[in-house]
Design a protein around this motif. Structure first.
Motif, short mmCIF file in Angstrom:
data_model
loop_
_atom_site.label_atom_id
_atom_site.label_comp_id
_atom_site.label_asym_id
_atom_site.label_seq_id
_atom_site.Cartn_x
_atom_site.Cartn_y
_atom_site.Cartn_z
N GLY A 1 0.85 -1.19 0.00
CA GLY A 1 0.00 0.00 0.00
C GLY A 1 0.88 1.23 0.00
N GLU A 2 0.40 2.33 0.58
CA GLU A 2 1.17 3.56 0.58
C GLU A 2 2.30 3.49 1.60
N VAL A 3 3.48 3.87 1.14
CA VAL A 3 4.66 3.92 1.99
C VAL A 3 5.17 5.35 1.98
N GLU A 4 5.47 5.88 3.14
CA GLU A 4 5.86 7.28 3.27
C GLU A 4 7.37 7.42 3.39
N PHE A 5 7.90 8.42 2.69
CA PHE A 5 9.33 8.71 2.71
C PHE A 5 9.52 10.19 3.01
N ASP A 6 10.63 10.54 3.64
CA ASP A 6 10.95 11.95 3.83
C ASP A 6 12.10 12.40 2.96
N GLY A 7 12.50 11.53 2.05
CA GLY A 7 13.56 11.84 1.10
C GLY A 7 14.06 10.56 0.47
N PRO A 8 14.79 10.66 -0.64
CA PRO A 8 15.33 9.47 -1.27
C PRO A 8 16.24 8.70 -0.30
N PRO A 9 16.10 7.39 -0.24
CA PRO A 9 16.96 6.60 0.66
C PRO A 9 18.44 6.80 0.33
N GLU A 10 19.24 6.99 1.37
CA GLU A 10 20.68 7.16 1.17
C GLU A 10 21.41 5.83 1.26
N GLU A 11 20.97 4.96 2.16
CA GLU A 11 21.53 3.62 2.27
C GLU A 11 20.38 2.65 2.31
N TRP A 12 20.37 1.70 1.39
CA TRP A 12 19.21 0.84 1.21
C TRP A 12 19.69 -0.56 0.83
N TYR B 1 -1.72 -10.90 -5.41
CA TYR B 1 -1.92 -9.46 -5.53
C TYR B 1 -1.29 -9.01 -6.84
N ARG B 2 -1.40 -7.74 -7.12
CA ARG B 2 -1.01 -7.21 -8.41
C ARG B 2 0.46 -7.47 -8.75
N TYR B 3 0.72 -7.78 -10.02
CA TYR B 3 2.06 -7.80 -10.57
C TYR B 3 2.32 -6.48 -11.30
N TYR B 4 3.61 -6.18 -11.51
CA TYR B 4 4.00 -5.01 -12.28
C TYR B 4 4.96 -5.44 -13.39
N SER B 5 4.91 -4.71 -14.48
CA SER B 5 5.91 -4.90 -15.52
C SER B 5 7.22 -4.28 -15.04
N LEU B 6 8.29 -4.52 -15.77
CA LEU B 6 9.58 -3.96 -15.40
C LEU B 6 9.50 -2.44 -15.29
N TYR B 7 8.90 -1.80 -16.29
CA TYR B 7 8.90 -0.33 -16.30
C TYR B 7 7.83 0.26 -15.40
N GLU B 8 6.79 -0.49 -15.07
CA GLU B 8 5.86 -0.04 -14.03
C GLU B 8 6.56 -0.01 -12.68
N ALA B 9 7.31 -1.06 -12.37
CA ALA B 9 8.04 -1.10 -11.10
C ALA B 9 9.13 -0.05 -11.08
N LEU B 10 9.83 0.13 -12.20
CA LEU B 10 10.88 1.15 -12.27
C LEU B 10 10.32 2.54 -12.03
N GLU B 11 9.14 2.81 -12.55
CA GLU B 11 8.52 4.12 -12.34
C GLU B 11 8.24 4.37 -10.87
N LEU B 12 7.77 3.34 -10.17
CA LEU B 12 7.51 3.49 -8.74
C LEU B 12 8.82 3.69 -7.98
N MET B 13 9.86 2.96 -8.35
CA MET B 13 11.16 3.16 -7.72
C MET B 13 11.70 4.56 -8.01
N ALA B 14 11.43 5.08 -9.20
CA ALA B 14 11.86 6.43 -9.52
C ALA B 14 11.16 7.46 -8.64
N GLU B 15 9.90 7.20 -8.29
CA GLU B 15 9.21 8.11 -7.38
C GLU B 15 9.84 8.06 -5.99
N VAL B 16 10.25 6.89 -5.55
CA VAL B 16 10.91 6.78 -4.25
C VAL B 16 12.21 7.58 -4.26
#
Length: 370
Positions: A48-59, A169-184
């Motif tokens: 579901g929704e995950v909250e961030f306060d900035g791009p992860p520095e160490e992950w 639950y829902r699957y994502y294509s490579l570029y759907e997942a990449l887009e979400l990672m880009a938002e993170v």
């Protein structure tokens, strides 16, 4: 202790993971200016929704798919990985000026996945589908919750294949997942640059592919034993991202018209040589040999098949159309690398002189100098 640790620990998970959740990967707040301390959320199933306060520095990732995505988006290296031998970092060696130090990546799966390793890594975020930890490695949901609450959120979806019953639950294509990672990572510009490169690659493929009736059928296999003569069958027509290159190259799945099963966590059925001969594919794609040279692959795979009286009757073996299928997991960079290699192997007349992706351009995107 990192100077940013206090603020990074303000990452907020979204509560316990529930296997039956089916959530659209919608994004709210993406692009927020985080310099003033504002937060943003990114939504992905099953969290579901995950909250961030900035791009992860160490992950950390667990699977190379998300490790490749984070690296591609300028996020740096993953702290850990499931299996170094299955991480296609040889793709990075072709990028001018780009370095990746595998010695700095923790091996997470020696004797299972120890929760204490997560505390040692002390990551801001975990790009892992928690169901992998509970279904593959015996974690309790309480273990997931504790790591999420005390260290940082989980964000990920197992999209390698579509054959596991627990993944409801829902699957994502490579570029759907990449887009979400880009938002993170707040890296929309990098994401769009990869989309453009990907579109260019697919255009080149479409221009060069032979007509459909001239394309071979192929079988994707994973060795089930050290002998190289028993295999787990994989279908590449199921939509999983690990087989994207074969679909993009217009191959027909030799298993599609058979009742042979598709490998999953609960279906470990193998395919013997007699069944292989009955199906008689024109091309064999063999996994678990990523990073090997052509001579090493020939010695490990092709020669044992040629020496076996049953396997040697298979058309692909007779034609020596047996190819290294590369790695199981791939983000955008490894996918470019896999696709170009596969095109040259399977369609040498059409792609022998083709460069399907610009290494220098990828290096520029990774480094942010584009």
């Amino acid at each position: 202790m990192r100077s940013s640790e206090t603020t990074r620990r303000q990452f907020i998970g979204s509560g316990a993971v529930t296997g039956g959740m089916l959530l659209a990967g919608c994004i709210s707040g993406g692009g927020t200016d985080t310099s003033s301390g504002e937060t943003y959320t990114v939504s992905i199933a099953p969290m579901g929704e995950v909250e961030f306060d900035g791009p992860p520095e160490e992950w950390t990732a667990l699977l190379p798919t998300y490790a490749d995505m984070g690296f591609a988006l300028g996020g740096g290296q993953t702290l850990g990985i499931q299996n170094h031998a299955r991480f296609g970092t040889d793709a990075y060696e072709e990028l001018p000026g780009i370095e990746f130090d595998e010695d700095d990546v923790v091996e997470l799966t020696e004797g299972g996945v120890d929760r204490e390793l997560f505390y040692e890594m002390n990551a801001d975020a975990h790009f892992i589908d928690p169901h992998i930890l509970t279904h593959w490695y015996g974690w309790e949901q309480s273990d997931v919750d504790k790591v999420r609450d005390e260290l940082g959120p989980f964000f990920g979806n197992f999209i390698r294949r579509h054959s596991d019953e627990w993944h409801d639950y829902r699957y994502y294509s490579l570029y759907e997942a990449l887009e979400l990672m880009a938002e993170v990572f707040q890296a929309r510009d990098r994401y769009e640059a990869y989309v453009a490169l990907h579109d260019d690659m697919l255009t080149t493929i479409d221009e060069r592919l032979p007509p459909a009736e001239e394309r071979p059928n192929a079988m994707l296999l994973y060795p089930a034993s050290g002998s190289g003569l028993e295999f787990f069958p994989f279908r590449f027509d199921d939509g999983g991202i690990s087989t994207k290159q074969w679909r993009d190259l217009g191959l027909t799945d030799a298993l599609a018209e058979t009742d042979v099963g598709h490998y999953s966590y609960t279906d470990r059925g193998t395919l013997d040589l007699e069944t292989l001969l009955d199906i008689d594919p024109e091309v064999l794609l063999v996994r678990n040999h990523g990073g090997e040279s052509d001579s090493e692959f020939r010695e490990a795979v092709l020669e044992p098949l040629q020496d076996d009286p049953v396997a040697n009757e298979v058309q692909a073996v007779q034609d020596e159309a047996v190819y290294n299928a590369g790695y199981l997991d791939q983000g955008p960079i490894i996918n470019y690398y896999h696709t170009e290699r596969a095109a040259k192997d399977i369609y040498p007349d059409a792609f022998a002189d083709a460069t399907l992706f610009d290494r220098e351009r990828v290096a520029e995107i990774v480094s942010g100098e584009f």
